[in-house]
Design a protein around this motif. Structure first.
Motif, PDB file in Angstrom:
ATOM      1  N   ASP A 120      36.656  43.007  92.836  1.00 34.47           N
ATOM      2  CA  ASP A 120      36.634  41.823  93.704  1.00 34.47           C
ATOM      3  C   ASP A 120      35.227  41.262  93.916  1.00 34.47           C
ATOM      4  O   ASP A 120      35.019  40.424  94.797  1.00 34.47           O
ATOM      5  CB  ASP A 120      37.303  42.124  95.045  1.00 34.47           C
ATOM      6  N   SER A 164      39.509  35.480  96.526  1.00 36.80           N
ATOM      7  CA  SER A 164      39.518  35.838  97.941  1.00 36.80           C
ATOM      8  C   SER A 164      40.582  36.870  98.282  1.00 36.80           C
ATOM      9  O   SER A 164      40.419  37.635  99.236  1.00 36.80           O
ATOM     10  CB  SER A 164      39.731  34.593  98.813  1.00 36.80           C
ATOM     11  N   SER A 165      41.632  36.916  97.502  1.00 42.95           N
ATOM     12  CA  SER A 165      42.744  37.828  97.780  1.00 42.95           C
ATOM     13  C   SER A 165      43.064  38.698  96.577  1.00 42.95           C
ATOM     14  O   SER A 165      42.814  38.323  95.431  1.00 42.95           O
ATOM     15  CB  SER A 165      44.000  37.045  98.176  1.00 42.95           C
ATOM     16  N   LYS A 178      50.313  39.971  98.493  1.00 37.45           N
ATOM     17  CA  LYS A 178      48.989  39.367  98.600  1.00 37.45           C
ATOM     18  C   LYS A 178      48.228  40.046  99.742  1.00 37.45           C
ATOM     19  O   LYS A 178      48.683  40.046 100.885  1.00 37.45           O
ATOM     20  CB  LYS A 178      49.127  37.863  98.862  1.00 37.45           C
ATOM     21  N   ARG A 180      44.406  40.433 101.747  1.00 39.08           N
ATOM     22  CA  ARG A 180      43.074  39.865 101.923  1.00 39.08           C
ATOM     23  C   ARG A 180      42.044  40.894 101.475  1.00 39.08           C
ATOM     24  O   ARG A 180      42.057  42.044 101.929  1.00 39.08           O
ATOM     25  CB  ARG A 180      42.854  39.470 103.377  1.00 39.08           C
ATOM     26  N   THR A 182      38.911  41.331 102.030  1.00 39.06           N
ATOM     27  CA  THR A 182      37.922  41.838 102.982  1.00 39.06           C
ATOM     28  C   THR A 182      38.430  43.016 103.788  1.00 39.06           C
ATOM     29  O   THR A 182      37.686  43.969 104.051  1.00 39.06           O
ATOM     30  CB  THR A 182      37.479  40.725 103.947  1.00 39.06           C
ATOM     31  N   SER A 185      44.478  43.179 104.789  1.00 39.67           N
ATOM     32  CA  SER A 185      45.618  42.715 105.588  1.00 39.67           C
ATOM     33  C   SER A 185      46.624  41.990 104.701  1.00 39.67           C
ATOM     34  O   SER A 185      46.271  41.277 103.760  1.00 39.67           O
ATOM     35  CB  SER A 185      45.158  41.796 106.719  1.00 39.67           C
ATOM     36  N   GLN A 187      49.089  39.363 103.401  1.00 41.54           N
ATOM     37  CA  GLN A 187      49.195  37.911 103.516  1.00 41.54           C
ATOM     38  C   GLN A 187      50.550  37.376 103.067  1.00 41.54           C
ATOM     39  O   GLN A 187      50.759  36.165 103.054  1.00 41.54           O
ATOM     40  CB  GLN A 187      48.088  37.250 102.683  1.00 41.54           C
ATOM     41  N   SER A 221      47.485  29.816  97.266  1.00 37.33           N
ATOM     42  CA  SER A 221      47.411  29.589  98.710  1.00 37.33           C
ATOM     43  C   SER A 221      48.694  29.967  99.427  1.00 37.33           C
ATOM     44  O   SER A 221      48.654  30.501 100.544  1.00 37.33           O
ATOM     45  CB  SER A 221      47.064  28.126  99.001  1.00 37.33           C
TER      46      SER A 221
END
Length: 256
Positions: A120, A164-165, A178, A180, A182, A185, A187, A221
């Protein structure tokens, strides 16, 4: 590799080099038995040999074998972080970190039945194909260590990063989870091509592609399916302009 696509041929222990512009066959080169993932380190091609507990390092120019490195039982997935090649050893329950410049094993970390890997930009993610239905986030710096494990779906196989994911392909439930990047979590869960199909995924810089019973193009998205193309299982990769998919029913690859 920037100009060519490399295809692993599990049935005959080889990889085939195809020119990306027109699909011309530039050669087929021997590796280990039952090759699976293929990855490029900016100079050379790496192949995970599921049948010989090793990875092969080949010259991207001419397919010459430069090294064969013993890793762990049943190597399956590969990802490159800019300096190191990471190998998912499914039966050894480990992910191995190799310095690409000199083929030295830097370390390994224990996780349960890892298959697909993704980087990532900072850390490495592994799809854990055991009964846990989870994905592991592994520190990309220093000695490998698990930073966390996060719920996905049934029997995750492939994993990819969209900027980002993290997207986890769940072969047991036929969908995508999906996460996250960072903090891991959840999604959402989205269509993934069907139960027990490969679920291989790739990101083209704008959209996510996943292959199972068909080839799906998804908007990252919200997971909306934008297009669907008929294909029979296999894996996929992006060449900077087009998506390439292996079609297991005909021993062919298709360019989209």
């Amino acid at each position: 590799d920037g100009g060519n696509m490399w295809v692993s041929n599990a049935g005959d222990g080889s990889v085939t080099k195809l020119r990306a512009s027109d699909g011309a066959n530039l050669g087929t080169f021997a590796v280990g038995p039952d090759p699976r993932a293929v990855a490029f380190d900016g100079k050379n091609i790496w192949v995970a040999n599921f049948g010989s507990n090793s990875v092969s390092k080949l010259s991207a120019d001419n397919g010459t074998t430069l090294a064969t490195i013993i890793v762990g039982d049943r190597p399956w997935g590969l990802t490159f972080d800019g300096t190191h090649m990471w190998v998912a050893c499914w039966q050894a329950n480990s992910v191995v970190k190799i310095r690409a410049s000199d083929n030295q094993i830097i370390g390994s970390v224990s996780v349960s039945s890892p298959l697909g890997l993704a980087f990532d930009g900072s850390n490495v993610w592994a799809a854990l194909n055991g009964g846990s239905g989870r994905a592991a986030k592994i520190s990309g710096t220093g000695s490998p260590r698990v930073l966390g494990e996060f719920n996905a779906g049934g029997f995750p196989g492939f994993i990819t990063f969209d900027g980002s994911s993290i997207w986890v392909s769940n072969s047991g439930t036929g969908d995508l989870t999906k996460l996250r990047a960072t903090d891991g979590s959840n999604q959402g869960t989205f269509p993934g091509g069907g139960v027990n199909n490969s679920g291989a995924a790739a990101f083209d810089g704008t959209n996510l592609w996943v292959v199972g019973g068909s080839l799906l193009k998804l908007r990252p998205s919200d997971g909306q399916v934008l297009a669907s193309f008929p294909i029979s299982g296999g894996t996929i990769a992006f060449d900077g302009a087009n998506i390439w998919a292996t079609d297991l029913s005909g021993n062919t690859v298709t360019k989209h």
